[in-house]
Design a protein around this motif. Structure first.
Motif, mmCIF file in Angstrom:
data_model
loop_
_atom_site.group_PDB
_atom_site.id
_atom_site.type_symbol
_atom_site.label_atom_id
_atom_site.label_comp_id
_atom_site.label_asym_id
_atom_site.label_seq_id
_atom_site.Cartn_x
_atom_site.Cartn_y
_atom_site.Cartn_z
ATOM 1 N N ALA A 75 0.825 -1.208 0.000
ATOM 2 C CA ALA A 75 0.000 0.000 0.000
ATOM 3 C C ALA A 75 0.862 1.262 0.000
ATOM 4 N N THR A 76 2.022 1.224 0.642
ATOM 5 C CA THR A 76 2.933 2.369 0.639
ATOM 6 C C THR A 76 3.371 2.705 -0.781
ATOM 7 N N VAL A 77 3.801 1.675 -1.503
ATOM 8 C CA VAL A 77 4.239 1.886 -2.895
ATOM 9 C C VAL A 77 3.081 2.377 -3.749
ATOM 10 N N HIS A 78 1.904 1.759 -3.559
ATOM 11 C CA HIS A 78 0.743 2.105 -4.354
ATOM 12 C C HIS A 78 0.310 3.559 -4.116
ATOM 13 N N GLY A 79 0.312 3.978 -2.855
ATOM 14 C CA GLY A 79 -0.069 5.355 -2.536
ATOM 15 C C GLY A 79 0.873 6.364 -3.169
ATOM 16 N N GLU A 80 2.174 6.100 -3.141
ATOM 17 C CA GLU A 80 3.140 7.004 -3.753
ATOM 18 C C GLU A 80 2.967 7.066 -5.264
ATOM 19 N N GLN A 81 2.702 5.896 -5.882
ATOM 20 C CA GLN A 81 2.512 5.875 -7.327
ATOM 21 C C GLN A 81 1.269 6.665 -7.734
ATOM 22 N N ARG A 82 0.147 6.454 -7.003
ATOM 23 C CA ARG A 82 -1.086 7.155 -7.359
ATOM 24 C C ARG A 82 -0.986 8.666 -7.103
ATOM 25 N N ALA A 83 -0.124 9.074 -6.185
ATOM 26 C CA ALA A 83 0.036 10.508 -5.906
ATOM 27 C C ALA A 83 0.610 11.247 -7.117
ATOM 28 N N GLY A 84 1.335 10.543 -7.958
ATOM 29 C CA GLY A 84 1.910 11.164 -9.145
ATOM 30 C C GLY A 84 1.006 11.109 -10.349
ATOM 31 N N MET A 85 -0.243 10.642 -10.174
ATOM 32 C CA MET A 85 -1.188 10.518 -11.285
ATOM 33 C C MET A 85 -2.398 11.418 -11.029
ATOM 34 N N PRO A 86 -3.188 11.689 -12.057
ATOM 35 C CA PRO A 86 -4.407 12.506 -11.867
ATOM 36 C C PRO A 86 -5.509 11.714 -11.177
ATOM 37 N N VAL A 87 -5.266 11.297 -9.933
ATOM 38 C CA VAL A 87 -6.196 10.461 -9.162
ATOM 39 C C VAL A 87 -6.431 11.146 -7.821
ATOM 40 N N ASP A 88 -7.677 11.235 -7.362
ATOM 41 C CA ASP A 88 -7.924 11.825 -6.044
ATOM 42 C C ASP A 88 -7.988 10.705 -4.996
#
Length: 621
Positions: A75-88
């Motif tokens: 989840a740590t990796v996933h959260g960081e990856q999604r933070a760099g995308m146009p995702v809320d």
């Protein structure tokens, strides 16, 4: 004890790919991020499934700080990856929630009844994943936001305009570096102050009025002149309310000031330039669409069209003769327009029977500025001059070449006759006079051909090779002595007189100079040919005594027809010295002349030992 049997874990592991496919299908149906490629959309989803299998089979794991659970790590990796995308963050939570839905849907389809313990482990793992993913997502977004804010401030500080943000109470919340320099106060000391603290009262009142109007939704433009550390400068300011400002602490009013002092000066110069344009060449300006946007009076006069009939119209429509693809006007104007380079050319304009000298330049707005000058008289004068020169060159060339063959026949014939032993002395003398005249005519033809080559711009050709100048001088003198038995001809040489020259052309130089010295020198006096080495050059000189050359004649002495005095023989056309200078020039050398009553006359030819490659007439050996 860790649990080793879990029906849900087995189901997830065996149907992992199917769950991934269902996740993509659900996301494409329900999320905006469905536009992502499959690998980006899945992201850490497969790893999350593997972590859930691990949690189901091993039970809850201790949350050691140094080694977080596998689910939390994913989840740590996933959260960081999604933070760099146009995702809320809502979509991020949805992704984890849909994982449990998909697993339970698949279990229901397979008729499985999950154990309560499995459901608890699954719920706890997904909850932990949501918590960790959201935490990392928010942290990454905050870091990005801080970096963006720092970058924005850096950009504002480097902007070539004054930028000031104020709260609704008029106090400065942000002042960029340019504005601080204009106001003459350090950036840090400006925060919390108002315009009335740093500008004259009259200016502050106008700016305050602009703030009030901007607060009512109006964009206000002002032009103010301020006494700055750089002197009096004029600024064009735009003031407006910041969209989204909602409270007294928010930056509510923005003012942007652009220094237009130089632009005003440029406009004044442009107006002055317009006045100057009326005094110069004919001028017109074209915009990007080839429309005529400006003309001067001289253009009206030259084109015989008023500006009212041309302004706003496309140039090719007014003068369709210019629109031919082979027209130099069409070609050069398009080159200037497309390549943004200047062009100068001369071209004939058939409708007015006129030659134009044209200079075209790209202008900053993408168009073309064109200057014209009537070149008709000059072009026609040059054309007549070229025709006269062409005729002259053709005449000299034809006469020279057509005379050479019969003269060669005469020389061969006289040589054959003189070899006979049965001729009388009278016949020998007559034949010798014929041969002498033929030789003189041959030399004249050679001089005419050299003149033709020189005037055509190619220079007199030379073929340098190793040459001993002393030997060449002695050979020429030996050939001339029989014709002048009453005049001693001396050769004086010193130093190294070797070099790379064309021996035939050098012999021609020596022959012309010695012949001139014999013709114009005092009777009974010697002619001296000197050959000497000096400072990397070899000097060839010819000296004679007699009447000096008048000083006013020396500047024209080496022109065709130039001579120091009338030819006593009446047989010369005055090309000898002209050819001497051209041969010296072809070798990279020069000719000097010195003449006086006591010292006599000396012609000196300075020759570099090796002609420079690229000298006029130089040919590779």
């Amino acid at each position: 004890m860790p649990r080793t049997i879990s029906a849900i874990a087995d189901l997830i592991q065996s149907r992992r790919d199917e769950l991934c496919g269902r996740f993509v299908e659900r996301a494409r149906r329900e999320l905006r991020e469905s536009r992502m490629p499959d690998p980006q959309l899945l992201d850490s989803f497969p790893a999350l499934l593997d972590a859930l299998v691990d949690a189901l089979r091993n039970g809850p794991a201790p949350r050691a700080p140094a080694e977080p659970p596998r689910v939390a790590a994913v989840a740590t990796v996933h959260g960081e990856q999604r933070a760099g995308m146009p995702v809320d963050v809502v979509q991020l939570v949805w992704e984890y929630g849909v994982v449990g839905d998909l697993i339970l849907e698949l279990a229901e389809e397979q008729g499985l009844r999950p154990a309560i313990a499995d459901l608890r482990v699954l719920e706890a793992a997904i909850t932990a994943a949501i918590a960790e993913g959201v935490r990392r997502f928010v942290q990454a977004r905050e870091v990005t936001s801080r970096r963006a804010d720092a970058r924005l401030r850096a950009v504002a500080d480097h902007a070539p305009a004054a930028l000031v943000l104020r709260g609704r109470d008029g106090r400065f919340l942000f002042v960029n570096r340019f504005a601080a320099e204009v106001l003459g106060v350090p950036q840090g000391e400006l925060l919390g102050r108002r315009f009335e603290d740093v500008v004259p009262p009259a200016v502050a009142r106008r700016l305050a009025g602009a703030d009030a109007r901007a607060g009512r939704g109006t964009t206000v433009e002002l032009r103010e002149t301020l006494d700055t550390p750089r002197g009096l400068r004029t600024f064009h300011t735009v003031t407006f309310a910041l969209a989204g400002a909602s409270g007294p602490e928010d930056p509510a009013i923005v003012s942007i000031g652009l220094d237009v002092t130089d632009a005003q000066t440029a406009l004044e110069r442009l107006r002055h330039a317009d006045e100057l344009l009326e005094l110069g060449d004919a001028f017109l300006e074209l915009d990007r669409a080839w429309r005529i946007v400006r003309v001067n009076r001289n253009q009206e006069r030259l084109s015989r069209r008023s500006r009212e009939t041309t302004l706003g119209r496309v140039i090719w429509e007014i003068w369709p003769e210019l629109a031919r693809p082979d027209s130099p006007y069409w070609i050069e104007y398009h080159r200037v327009m497309n390549e943004r380079v200047p062009s100068e050319f001369e071209a004939y304009f058939e409708p007015l029977d006129m030659w134009n000298s044209v200079a075209a330049y790209p202008v900053t707005d993408g168009g073309v500025a064109v200057f014209f000058r009537d070149a008709t008289r000059r072009m026609r004068d040059e054309q007549r001059l070229r025709q006269a020169r062409d005729f002259e060159q053709q005449l000299i060339g034809i006469v020279s070449h057509d005379l050479r063959n019969p003269l060669n026949a005469i020389l061969l014939g006289t040589s054959s006759l003189l070899a006979r032993e049965d001729l009388s002395d009278r016949n020998v003398a007559s034949i010798a006079r014929i041969r002498s005249a033929a030789e003189r005519a041959t030399r004249l033809i050679r001089d005419l051909l050299d003149l033709t080559r020189a005037r055509l711009g190619g220079g007199i050709p030379i073929q340098p090779r190793p040459t001993e100048l002393r030997q060449v001088a002695q050979q020429v003198v030996d050939e001339l002595e029989p014709s002048y038995p009453d005049r001693p001809i001396l050769v004086e040489a010193s130093g190294n007189t070797q070099g790379h020259w064309d021996p035939d052309r050098i012999a021609q130089v020596i022959g012309n100079l010695v012949t001139n010295a014999l013709k114009y020198g005092a009777r009974g006096t010697p002619v001296t040919v000197g050959v000497a080495a000096e400072d990397g050059e070899v000097l060839l000189s010819v000296h004679n005594l007699g009447v000096p050359i008048p000083a006013e004649i020396i500047p024209t002495l080496f022109e065709p027809g130039g001579r120091a005095a009338p030819d006593p023989t009446g047989r010369s056309v005055g090309l000898g010295l002209f050819i001497v200078e051209r041969i010296a020039d072809a070798h990279g050398g020069r000719v000097e002349v010195r003449s006086g009553e006591e010292d006599g006359t000396t012609f000196t030819v300075r020759l570099p030992r090796t002609p420079r490659e690229g000298s006029p007439g130089w040919r590779a050996p």
